[in-house]
Motif scaffolding. Structure first.
Motif, PDB file in Angstrom:
ATOM      1  N   ASP A 140       0.864  -1.192   0.000  1.00  0.00           N
ATOM      2  CA  ASP A 140       0.000   0.000   0.000  1.00  0.00           C
ATOM      3  C   ASP A 140       0.898   1.240   0.000  1.00  0.00           C
ATOM      4  O   ASP A 140       1.182   1.822   1.044  1.00  0.00           O
ATOM      5  CB  ASP A 140      -0.907  -0.032   1.230  1.00  0.00           C
ATOM      6  CG  ASP A 140      -1.972   1.052   1.213  1.00  0.00           C
ATOM      7  OD1 ASP A 140      -2.044   1.782   0.208  1.00  0.00           O
ATOM      8  OD2 ASP A 140      -2.704   1.175   2.211  1.00  0.00           O
ATOM      9  N   LYS A 141       1.363   1.634  -1.182  1.00  0.00           N
ATOM     10  CA  LYS A 141       2.314   2.738  -1.300  1.00  0.00           C
ATOM     11  C   LYS A 141       1.730   4.027  -0.727  1.00  0.00           C
ATOM     12  O   LYS A 141       0.621   4.419  -1.083  1.00  0.00           O
ATOM     13  CB  LYS A 141       2.676   2.974  -2.770  1.00  0.00           C
ATOM     14  CG  LYS A 141       3.548   1.898  -3.382  1.00  0.00           C
ATOM     15  CD  LYS A 141       4.989   2.044  -2.949  1.00  0.00           C
ATOM     16  CE  LYS A 141       5.882   1.063  -3.705  1.00  0.00           C
ATOM     17  NZ  LYS A 141       7.277   1.150  -3.269  1.00  0.00           N
ATOM     18  N   PRO A 142       2.453   4.678   0.172  1.00  0.00           N
ATOM     19  CA  PRO A 142       1.940   5.930   0.739  1.00  0.00           C
ATOM     20  C   PRO A 142       1.913   7.044  -0.292  1.00  0.00           C
ATOM     21  O   PRO A 142       2.824   7.181  -1.113  1.00  0.00           O
ATOM     22  CB  PRO A 142       2.925   6.230   1.867  1.00  0.00           C
ATOM     23  CG  PRO A 142       4.142   5.429   1.585  1.00  0.00           C
ATOM     24  CD  PRO A 142       3.720   4.257   0.774  1.00  0.00           C
ATOM     25  N   ARG A 143       0.847   7.827  -0.235  1.00  0.00           N
ATOM     26  CA  ARG A 143       0.700   9.011  -1.072  1.00  0.00           C
ATOM     27  C   ARG A 143       0.242  10.166  -0.187  1.00  0.00           C
ATOM     28  O   ARG A 143      -0.610   9.980   0.678  1.00  0.00           O
ATOM     29  CB  ARG A 143      -0.332   8.789  -2.188  1.00  0.00           C
ATOM     30  CG  ARG A 143       0.073   7.738  -3.206  1.00  0.00           C
ATOM     31  CD  ARG A 143       1.182   8.237  -4.127  1.00  0.00           C
ATOM     32  NE  ARG A 143       1.554   7.235  -5.136  1.00  0.00           N
ATOM     33  CZ  ARG A 143       2.505   6.337  -4.976  1.00  0.00           C
ATOM     34  NH1 ARG A 143       3.186   6.286  -3.825  1.00  0.00           N
ATOM     35  NH2 ARG A 143       2.785   5.479  -5.933  1.00  0.00           N
ATOM     36  N   LYS A 144       0.817  11.320  -0.411  1.00  0.00           N
ATOM     37  CA  LYS A 144       0.505  12.507   0.391  1.00  0.00           C
ATOM     38  C   LYS A 144       0.488  12.136   1.877  1.00  0.00           C
ATOM     39  O   LYS A 144      -0.479  12.343   2.597  1.00  0.00           O
ATOM     40  CB  LYS A 144      -0.830  13.141  -0.016  1.00  0.00           C
ATOM     41  CG  LYS A 144      -0.949  14.601   0.413  1.00  0.00           C
ATOM     42  CD  LYS A 144      -2.189  15.267  -0.141  1.00  0.00           C
ATOM     43  CE  LYS A 144      -2.195  16.759   0.243  1.00  0.00           C
ATOM     44  NZ  LYS A 144      -3.423  17.443  -0.258  1.00  0.00           N
TER      45      LYS A 144
END
Length: 262
Positions: A140-144
Motif C-alpha cells: 500500500d504505497k503511501p501518497r501525500k
C-alpha cells in the motif's frame, strides 16, 4: 495549506503534561505527535491541551506502556492503526487532515539490550515489526503522507556519537539499519530532517544514565520525520529542540520539528 508538525517521545504524557503544555505554548506547532504516552486514552489530559487550542486528538493507549497520540489544532480524522508483529501494543495511529494529508505516528519497539533474536525475544519482535512495516508500505504505497515517531533506530554514522562503538549496540546495528532502509525504500519515503540538515552529528535522544547528558553528548537520532515521495519537496525548516532535553524532569528525547507547504 502550510503547517508545522513535531514528534516527541514524551515518556509518560500524564507525568510530563506540564512539559507538553510548555512546548505547545512556546513553539505552537499545528500538530504534535507523542509516543510512549504510557496511558489509557481516557486518562490522557486532553483537556489541558485543548485549552491551548489543540482541540483534536486521536490516540491509542494502554496502561503503563507504549501509547501514541496526535494532538492537533487542525481537524483530523482517525483512520485507524496497525498491529505489526501481532504484539497487541499501542504503537501506531494514523489520521487524515482535511487537505487529504495522512499522518502516521509510530513507536517502533526498542528491541531490548542484546542484538540477537535467539537470545533476546524483544530484538526479534523489533525486526518482525520492521519487516511487517516494510511489507505494508510495499503493498500500500503511501501518497501525500507523513510518517513520524520514535523509530528506535539511528541509521547514519553521524546519527550517533560513535559509529564504531555502537555497531553492536541495539539501535545502530547493521541489521537494524538495513531493516530501516528497507522500510524507507518500500514506501518511497524521504528523510525530511536529513534533507534539510544533510551534514553533521544530529541527535534526538540522550540517555538518563549520563550524569551530565549535555557535556557527555552521547546522543542518537532515534526520532524521525519522513514524507512520501510526492510531497517530500514540501517539507522544510527541520530542527531538533535540544534544549528541551534540559527541562526539569525531562523525557530522554527531544522534540523534532518540520514544516510543510501542502
Amino acid at each position: 495549506m502550510p503547517f508545522t508538525l513535531a514528534t516527541w517521545n514524551i515518556n509518560s504524557v500524564r507525568l510530563r503534561a506540564p512539559l507538553v503544555c510548555r512546548l505547545l505554548s512556546q513553539e505552537a506547532p499545528d500538530i504534535l505527535c507523542l509516543q510512549e504516552c504510557k496511558s489509557p486514552v481516557d486518562k490522557i489530559p486532553a483537556e489541558d491541551f485543548a485549552a491551548l487550542g489543540y482541540t483534536h486528538m486521536i490516540a491509542r493507549g494502554q496502561k503503563g506502556y507504549n501509547g501514541v497520540a496526535i494532538l492537533s489544532k487542525l481537524p483530523i480524522e482517525d483512520i485507524g492503526d496497525q498491529d505489526f508483529a501481532g504484539l497487541g501494543h499501542a504503537r501506531h495511529v494514523a489520521g487524515r487532515l482535511e487537505n487529504g494529508t495522512v499522518i502516521h505516528n509510530f513507536y517502533v519497539p526498542a528491541g531490548g539490550d542484546i542484538p540477537d533474536r535467539e537470545k533476546n525475544e524483544k530484538f526479534g519482535q523489533k525486526l518482525d515489526y520492521l519487516s511487517e512495516m516494510r511489507d505494508w508500505f510495499h503493498t500500500d504505497k503511501p501518497r501525500k503522507a507523513i510518517l513520524v515517531g520514535d523509530l528506535n533506530i539511528a541509521p547514519r554514522e553521524d546519527d550517533v556519537w560513535s559509529h564504531k562503538q555502537l555497531l553492536k549496540v541495539v539501535s545502530h546495528t547493521p541489521i537494524e539499519v538495513e531493516a530501516f532502509g528497507d522500510v524507507m525504500q518500500a514506501g518511497g519515503w524521504a528523510d525530511v530532517t536529513r534533507n534539510d540538515i544533510p551534514e553533521g552529528q544530529l541527535y534526538s535522544w540522550w540517555s538518563y544514565r549520563a550524569r551530565d547528558w549535555d557535556a557527555a553528548d552521547k546522543g542518537r537520532r532515534l526520532d524521525h520525520i519522513w514524507a512520501s515521495s510526492d510531497i517530500a519537496a514540501a517539507g522544510h525548516s527541520s530542527r531538533i529542540l535540544r534544549s528541551v532535553r534540559g527541562w526539569e524532569k525531562p523525557s530522554d528525547h527531544a522534540p523534532v520539528f518540520a514544516s510543510f507547504d501542502l
